[in-house]
Design a protein around this motif. Structure first.
Motif: not given
Length: 124
Positions: A25-49
């Protein structure tokens, strides 16, 4: 500003499925893409899709190809992540993110807006 709210996480046995949703919601027109990331304990955040709003180009992390499906509903400003054949190593906090850039879409620093995260736990 863009606000993102995730839902759909939970506890599932290995081999099971979950569907995550991310409502923007909000200024969604300003966005070009959406992503999913995940972060497991003790690990860096990583790209999913990731998926582009226009044209629907999709990107996946190699280890989730064939198991996860990202999709979008432009009318609802909502992105989904269908996760099938879940494995214990998929356990993490999953974050939805939005970007206004046109880069690789796989780096966390490309995304300006983030949701609060939803826990996904896969038991063996």
């Amino acid at each position: 500003q863009v606000q993102l709210v995730e839902s759909g996480g939970g506890l599932v046995q290995a081999g099971g499925s979950l569907r995550l949703s991310c409502a923007a919601s909000g200024r969604t027109f300003s966005t070009t893409a959406m992503g999913w990331f995940r972060q497991a304990p003790g690990k860096e955040r990583e790209f999913v899709a990731a998926i582009r709003w226009s044209g629907g180009t999709i990107y996946y992390k190699d280890s989730v190809k064939g198991r996860f499906t990202i999709s979008r509903d432009n009318a609802k400003n909502t992105v989904y992540l269908q996760m099938n054949s879940l494995k214990p190593e998929d356990t993490a906090v999953y974050y939805c993110a939005a970007t206004g850039g046109k880069n690789s879409y796989i780096r966390p620093d490309e995304y300006a807006y983030w949701g609060q995260g939803t826990q996904v736990t896969v038991s063996s």
